[in-house]
Design an enzyme around this catalytic site. Structure first.
Site, PDB file in Angstrom:
ATOM      1  N   LEU A 242       0.870  -1.165   0.000  1.00 45.49           N
ATOM      2  CA  LEU A 242       0.000   0.000   0.000  1.00 45.49           C
ATOM      3  C   LEU A 242       0.918   1.230   0.000  1.00 45.49           C
ATOM      4  O   LEU A 242       1.210   1.817   1.036  1.00 45.49           O
ATOM      5  CB  LEU A 242      -0.926  -0.006   1.213  1.00 45.49           C
ATOM      6  CG  LEU A 242      -2.080   0.990   1.174  1.00 45.49           C
ATOM      7  CD1 LEU A 242      -3.025   0.694   0.015  1.00 45.49           C
ATOM      8  CD2 LEU A 242      -2.842   0.996   2.485  1.00 45.49           C
ATOM      9  N   HIS A 243       1.349   1.593  -1.221  1.00 43.33           N
ATOM     10  CA  HIS A 243       2.434   2.562  -1.371  1.00 43.33           C
ATOM     11  C   HIS A 243       2.079   3.977  -0.906  1.00 43.33           C
ATOM     12  O   HIS A 243       2.673   4.514   0.021  1.00 43.33           O
ATOM     13  CB  HIS A 243       2.839   2.652  -2.849  1.00 43.33           C
ATOM     14  CG  HIS A 243       3.337   1.400  -3.460  1.00 43.33           C
ATOM     15  ND1 HIS A 243       4.579   0.860  -3.190  1.00 43.33           N
ATOM     16  CD2 HIS A 243       2.772   0.562  -4.383  1.00 43.33           C
ATOM     17  CE1 HIS A 243       4.761  -0.238  -3.903  1.00 43.33           C
ATOM     18  NE2 HIS A 243       3.679  -0.436  -4.629  1.00 43.33           N
ATOM     19  N   ASP A 244       1.167   4.609  -1.628  1.00 37.50           N
ATOM     20  CA  ASP A 244       1.008   6.061  -1.538  1.00 37.50           C
ATOM     21  C   ASP A 244       0.466   6.581  -0.211  1.00 37.50           C
ATOM     22  O   ASP A 244       0.835   7.697   0.202  1.00 37.50           O
ATOM     23  CB  ASP A 244       0.131   6.559  -2.691  1.00 37.50           C
ATOM     24  CG  ASP A 244       0.791   6.319  -4.030  1.00 37.50           C
ATOM     25  OD1 ASP A 244       1.988   6.612  -4.167  1.00 37.50           O
ATOM     26  OD2 ASP A 244       0.114   5.814  -4.953  1.00 37.50           O
TER      27      ASP A 244
END
Length: 315
Positions: A242-244
């Site tokens: 869950l990068h951003d």
């Protein structure tokens, strides 16, 4: 103290979670605008996805969306439909947005918003290729010095890239823009793949998100579950990164992260295009221009994501 931010984004579900978390944190964050750029999918999709996400939580009247650059400064845009699907929001059928983007070109609006506010009071939150930010800096050379800082998701230290062996996607797409941003002199926090690859959408975490209830939590359960299938298959992960939302999480709870202030240089050479060359051990005399975060409390992070995403909805 409430932190004023502009979110620059190319929305897939990760990006949307990031800016909705900001809207769910009104005591800590004032979201001045969302600016969109061509990236994961073309600009018309990224802009529409931002509007869809805002309408999903009833917040379309609360923050303007400005469309920006359709592609990189000097290169042809390379999109990532193979990861995010044709529209960038595959996995759940959200209605077409009623609202439209506000008038104005995103880089110009970034300049106007930053320069019209007191010095050192606006943070740029960058979730996409850095084209809009570099164009804004080219238009207004005083912009960087006026910022409180830049927090960005992008790059890699030792994890390797996710689009080439050397490069993470956001930096790869427009390395010339990234180079300009990293050399601008503003305080930079970089959240690379080394960090985000340890924060995975494991099934218990997505189940917890869905169990909160509400139509937007159900929608994001399905959007994220679909979106992370690529990473599960390509990387053999238990869920996907869950990068951003790490960008918003850092603003809210920096204690969830660990990192080091170092020098980061951007490669524009073809073999290593978009590589973030991180001088972790200070073996050069180059100035330390970025706080690079490589560790995260993943459980604490997901608890924060779920709490603030749930709070984003206006009933």
């Amino acid at each position: 103290m409430v932190k004023s931010i502009i979110v620059d984004t190319d929305p897939s579900p990760d990006d949307a979670v990031a800016f909705l978390m900001a809207l769910g944190s009104p005591d800590e964050i004032e979201l001045l605008a969302i600016t969109t750029v061509g990236g994961n999918v073309p600009l018309h999709h990224t802009t529409r996805n931002a509007l869809k996400a805002l309408e999903l939580v009833g917040r379309q009247a609360d923050v303007p969306v400005y469309a920006g650059a359709a592609g990189p400064m000097v290169r042809t845009l390379e999109t990532a439909e193979y990861v995010h699907g044709e529209t960038g929001f595959e996995g759940y059928d959200l209605p077409e947005p009623v609202a439209t983007a506000s008038d104005g070109f995103a880089p110009d609006k970034i300049v106007d918003l930053v320069m019209s506010r007191p010095e050192k009071t606006v943070t740029l939150c960058c979730l996409a290729p850095l084209t809009n930010i570099a164009l804004a800096m080219a238009r207004e050379p005083r912009l960087a010095a006026r910022l409180e800082g830049i927090v960005l998701m992008g790059g890699a230290r030792s994890e390797g890239g996710n689009v080439t062996p050397a490069a993470e996607y956001n930096i790869y797409v427009d390395p010339e823009a990234a180079k300009k941003v990293f050399e601008c002199g503003a305080p930079i926090v970089m959240i690379p793949l080394d960090c985000t690859h340890t924060a995975l959408t494991q099934k218990p975490r997505l189940d917890k998100l869905r169990a909160m209830g509400g139509p937007h939590m159900a929608a994001f359960y399905h959007l994220l579950e679909w979106n992370k299938r690529f990473d599960e298959k390509a990387w053999g992960m238990d869920g996907g990164p869950l990068h951003d939302p790490t960008v918003t999480a850092y603003l809210l709870k920096p204690e969830l992260f660990k990192g080091r202030l170092v020098n980061v240089e951007i490669s524009c050479d073809e073999l290593t295009r978009g590589m973030t060359v991180v001088d972790w051990h200070s073996v050069t005399n180059r100035p330390k221009n970025a706080l690079v975060l490589t560790e995260i409390d993943a459980d604490g992070y997901f608890d924060l994501v779920i709490e603030r995403l749930y709070a984003a909805r206006k009933d």
